[in-house]
Design a protein around this motif. Structure first.
Motif, mmCIF file in Angstrom:
data_model
loop_
_atom_site.group_PDB
_atom_site.id
_atom_site.type_symbol
_atom_site.label_atom_id
_atom_site.label_comp_id
_atom_site.label_asym_id
_atom_site.label_seq_id
_atom_site.Cartn_x
_atom_site.Cartn_y
_atom_site.Cartn_z
ATOM 1 N N ALA A 1 0.839 -1.201 0.000
ATOM 2 C CA ALA A 1 0.000 0.000 0.000
ATOM 3 C C ALA A 1 0.872 1.249 0.000
ATOM 4 O O ALA A 1 0.621 2.202 -0.751
ATOM 5 C CB ALA A 1 -0.913 0.001 1.226
ATOM 6 N N TYR A 2 1.902 1.211 0.818
ATOM 7 C CA TYR A 2 2.791 2.373 0.958
ATOM 8 C C TYR A 2 3.578 2.606 -0.339
ATOM 9 O O TYR A 2 3.674 3.727 -0.844
ATOM 10 C CB TYR A 2 3.738 2.132 2.129
ATOM 11 C CG TYR A 2 4.608 3.307 2.452
ATOM 12 C CD1 TYR A 2 4.064 4.471 2.997
ATOM 13 C CD2 TYR A 2 5.989 3.262 2.222
ATOM 14 C CE1 TYR A 2 4.858 5.553 3.310
ATOM 15 C CE2 TYR A 2 6.796 4.350 2.533
ATOM 16 C CZ TYR A 2 6.225 5.495 3.067
ATOM 17 O OH TYR A 2 7.014 6.574 3.366
ATOM 18 N N ILE B 1 -10.231 -2.017 -2.646
ATOM 19 C CA ILE B 1 -10.537 -2.826 -3.836
ATOM 20 C C ILE B 1 -9.296 -2.929 -4.736
ATOM 21 O O ILE B 1 -8.939 -4.023 -5.198
ATOM 22 C CB ILE B 1 -11.706 -2.205 -4.639
ATOM 23 C CG1 ILE B 1 -12.920 -1.949 -3.739
ATOM 24 C CG2 ILE B 1 -12.087 -3.080 -5.832
ATOM 25 C CD1 ILE B 1 -13.602 -3.183 -3.198
ATOM 26 N N GLU B 2 -8.645 -1.790 -4.926
ATOM 27 C CA GLU B 2 -7.426 -1.774 -5.731
ATOM 28 C C GLU B 2 -6.341 -2.630 -5.083
ATOM 29 O O GLU B 2 -5.649 -3.399 -5.744
ATOM 30 C CB GLU B 2 -6.907 -0.330 -5.880
ATOM 31 C CG GLU B 2 -7.841 0.583 -6.661
ATOM 32 C CD GLU B 2 -8.058 0.090 -8.089
ATOM 33 O OE1 GLU B 2 -7.057 -0.266 -8.746
ATOM 34 O OE2 GLU B 2 -9.225 0.032 -8.515
ATOM 35 N N LEU B 3 -6.237 -2.478 -3.782
ATOM 36 C CA LEU B 3 -5.236 -3.211 -3.010
ATOM 37 C C LEU B 3 -5.489 -4.720 -3.099
ATOM 38 O O LEU B 3 -4.571 -5.520 -3.252
ATOM 39 C CB LEU B 3 -5.321 -2.738 -1.552
ATOM 40 C CG LEU B 3 -4.064 -2.790 -0.679
ATOM 41 C CD1 LEU B 3 -2.852 -2.212 -1.377
ATOM 42 C CD2 LEU B 3 -4.338 -2.041 0.622
ATOM 43 N N VAL C 1 -2.847 -7.821 -4.018
ATOM 44 C CA VAL C 1 -2.211 -8.698 -3.027
ATOM 45 C C VAL C 1 -2.987 -9.964 -2.660
ATOM 46 O O VAL C 1 -2.416 -10.888 -2.076
ATOM 47 C CB VAL C 1 -1.923 -7.922 -1.713
ATOM 48 C CG1 VAL C 1 -1.014 -6.734 -1.976
ATOM 49 C CG2 VAL C 1 -3.228 -7.470 -1.061
ATOM 50 N N TYR C 2 -4.259 -10.017 -2.994
ATOM 51 C CA TYR C 2 -5.146 -11.079 -2.483
ATOM 52 C C TYR C 2 -4.552 -12.495 -2.623
ATOM 53 O O TYR C 2 -4.407 -13.214 -1.637
ATOM 54 C CB TYR C 2 -6.506 -10.982 -3.180
ATOM 55 C CG TYR C 2 -7.503 -12.044 -2.792
ATOM 56 C CD1 TYR C 2 -8.197 -11.958 -1.581
ATOM 57 C CD2 TYR C 2 -7.769 -13.125 -3.629
ATOM 58 C CE1 TYR C 2 -9.113 -12.920 -1.222
ATOM 59 C CE2 TYR C 2 -8.685 -14.092 -3.281
ATOM 60 C CZ TYR C 2 -9.366 -13.996 -2.085
ATOM 61 O OH TYR C 2 -10.278 -14.947 -1.735
ATOM 62 N N TYR C 3 -4.187 -12.873 -3.826
ATOM 63 C CA TYR C 3 -3.735 -14.254 -4.022
ATOM 64 C C TYR C 3 -2.407 -14.534 -3.339
ATOM 65 O O TYR C 3 -2.221 -15.571 -2.709
ATOM 66 C CB TYR C 3 -3.670 -14.593 -5.516
ATOM 67 C CG TYR C 3 -5.045 -14.742 -6.084
ATOM 68 C CD1 TYR C 3 -5.794 -15.902 -5.836
ATOM 69 C CD2 TYR C 3 -5.633 -13.716 -6.815
ATOM 70 C CE1 TYR C 3 -7.097 -16.026 -6.304
ATOM 71 C CE2 TYR C 3 -6.925 -13.829 -7.294
ATOM 72 C CZ TYR C 3 -7.655 -14.987 -7.037
ATOM 73 O OH TYR C 3 -8.939 -15.097 -7.482
ATOM 74 N N ASP C 4 -1.513 -13.572 -3.437
ATOM 75 C CA ASP C 4 -0.200 -13.772 -2.826
ATOM 76 C C ASP C 4 -0.282 -13.957 -1.319
ATOM 77 O O ASP C 4 0.344 -14.861 -0.768
ATOM 78 C CB ASP C 4 0.714 -12.568 -3.133
ATOM 79 C CG ASP C 4 1.136 -12.582 -4.587
ATOM 80 O OD1 ASP C 4 1.010 -13.664 -5.214
ATOM 81 O OD2 ASP C 4 1.557 -11.533 -5.101
ATOM 82 N N ILE C 5 -1.048 -13.084 -0.663
ATOM 83 C CA ILE C 5 -1.044 -13.201 0.803
ATOM 84 C C ILE C 5 -1.812 -14.432 1.280
ATOM 85 O O ILE C 5 -1.485 -15.028 2.287
ATOM 86 C CB ILE C 5 -1.552 -11.925 1.519
ATOM 87 C CG1 ILE C 5 -2.976 -11.612 1.139
ATOM 88 C CG2 ILE C 5 -0.645 -10.743 1.277
ATOM 89 C CD1 ILE C 5 -3.685 -10.855 2.235
ATOM 90 N N ALA D 1 -7.808 -8.454 6.384
ATOM 91 C CA ALA D 1 -6.455 -7.910 6.538
ATOM 92 C C ALA D 1 -6.274 -6.711 5.607
ATOM 93 O O ALA D 1 -5.746 -5.667 6.013
ATOM 94 C CB ALA D 1 -5.423 -8.995 6.237
ATOM 95 N N ILE D 2 -6.733 -6.851 4.379
ATOM 96 C CA ILE D 2 -6.617 -5.759 3.404
ATOM 97 C C ILE D 2 -7.391 -4.533 3.893
ATOM 98 O O ILE D 2 -6.898 -3.407 3.849
ATOM 99 C CB ILE D 2 -7.133 -6.229 2.017
ATOM 100 C CG1 ILE D 2 -6.186 -7.295 1.451
ATOM 101 C CG2 ILE D 2 -7.250 -5.044 1.060
ATOM 102 C CD1 ILE D 2 -6.758 -8.106 0.301
#
Ligand SMILES: [Zn+2]
Length: 372
Positions: A37-38, A46-48, A52-56, A70-71
């Motif tokens: 994010a930073y 939503i953009e975030l 990252v969804y699949y990786d985390i 978490a997001i």
């Protein structure tokens, strides 16, 4: 009115471990997401999520909903201050919404962990059970490192019934000899069950016992003392629940408000008394058990939509509830009231309760809400 109820969980050892692992993974994931994010100046969840969804999920083994939580947590933190990268403690709070938690029974919560669902018992009194029925939305899983314990912070909505302007009041005199006397002529410690008649004896026994053990000062004496004090607290809490419940349901059932003496006023009044009874009363008034009883009455009354008013305690024990004559001499003893003007006689606490009711009726418009 929204209120947070803190519920202590009692997980089995393997559940405890599963919760810890889950919190660890969740917060580690948050820190990784925060980096993304930073780096991308991205506060939109939503953009975030797209990034990252699949990786985390893969990296930390989180369920779909845990990843989304978490997001959301990171997005919220980053949105607050975009100049810094948010960072999360290893065991920071984790949000549990309805998709990953539920309450199968009144005293169990089911939480999703990395090891699947775990059903964890928690302990609380009847008062909290009532509150839990007003649960709203999600809750937070909290971990206290210092005591190695888990808590659930539950949001409850207590705003529903608004207390009406009451047309009559149940006057309640709280004391030590009788725990509660009402303007209906009832002693609650007598009528609410045989054990309540003995609370003062029990209290005295505990305090003698405590003094003896404190004198000994040995390790085993201290342990015994801790156990005793826990038992004493449970005992007092149980009684406070019973008493406050009985008072509130009596008031509710008869569409009345509840009138109590203003605690600050009572303190001032009793502080000036130098008698043995005064000393004993001072001790009780400053005790947590007495404050707890008042707090329970306030909470239960709020939940039930029963209005509570505080009245000035000046002269409630010296005034005749029959003719209104006020004289110190009318209060014959701890228990006896005998009016020097009209000859009316009653138990002193019942007379006081009736005066409290009258005071509430005459000042209910300017009364302030119960505190302390
Ligand atoms: Zn009188």
């Amino acid at each position: 009115m929204k209120q947070t109820l803190l519920v202590k969980l009692a997980p089995a050892p393997e559940q405890h471990a599963a919760l810890l692992r889950t919190l660890e993974a969740f917060n580690s994931a948050c820190n990784v997401i925060a980096g993304v994010a930073y780096a991308h100046h991205m506060a939109n969840k939503i953009e975030l999520q797209k990034l990252v969804y699949y990786d985390i999920r893969q990296q930390f083994g989180l369920s779909s909903q845990m990843a989304i939580r978490a997001i959301a947590k990171v997005a919220e933190a980053y949105k607050r201050d975009k100049r810094i990268k948010p960072s999360f403690r290893p065991y920071g709070a984790m949000v549990y919404d309805e998709r990953i938690s539920n309450f199968p029974t009144a005293d169990r919560v089911s939480l999703l962990t990395l090891d699947g669902r775990v059903e964890i018992p928690f302990r609380f009194g009847v008062y909290a059970v009532g509150m839990m029925q007003r649960r709203r939305g999600q809750c937070d899983l909290l971990y206290r490192t210092s005591s190695d314990t888990f808590f659930l912070a539950v949001t409850v909505d207590t705003s529903e019934p608004t207390p009406d302007e009451a047309s009559d009041y149940l006057g309640v005199d709280l004391g030590i000899i009788t725990l509660a006397a009402t303007s209906d002529g009832e002693f609650l410690n007598h009528s609410a069950g045989p054990k309540h008649a003995h609370i003062n004896q029990v209290r005295a026994r505990y305090s003698r016992f405590r003094a003896k053990l404190q004198q000994q000062g040995t390790k085993s004496a201290k342990r015994l003392l801790r156990r005793r004090s826990r038992r004493e607290k449970r005992f007092a809490r149980d009684i406070n629940h019973c008493l406050s419940k009985a008072l509130v349901s009596t008031a509710k059932g008869t569409a009345r408000g509840i009138a109590l003496e203003d605690l600050n006023g009572i303190r001032a009044r009793i502080a000036t008394r130098r008698t043995v009874a005064g000393k004993r009363q001072r001790r009780v008034l400053h005790s947590w058990a007495f404050r707890q009883l008042r707090a329970f009455i306030a909470y239960k009354a709020t939940l039930a939509g029963v209005r509570v008013v505080l009245v000035n305690p000046a002269y409630t024990s010296q005034t005749c509830s029959h003719c209104g004559h006020c004289a110190k001499a009318s209060r014959r003893s701890q228990a006896k009231f005998l009016c020097v003007a009209c000859g009316f006689s009653a138990h002193a606490d019942l007379n006081a309760a009736e005066n409290i009711r009258w005071a509430a009726l005459s000042c209910s418009r300017t009364s302030r809400p119960l505190a302390g």
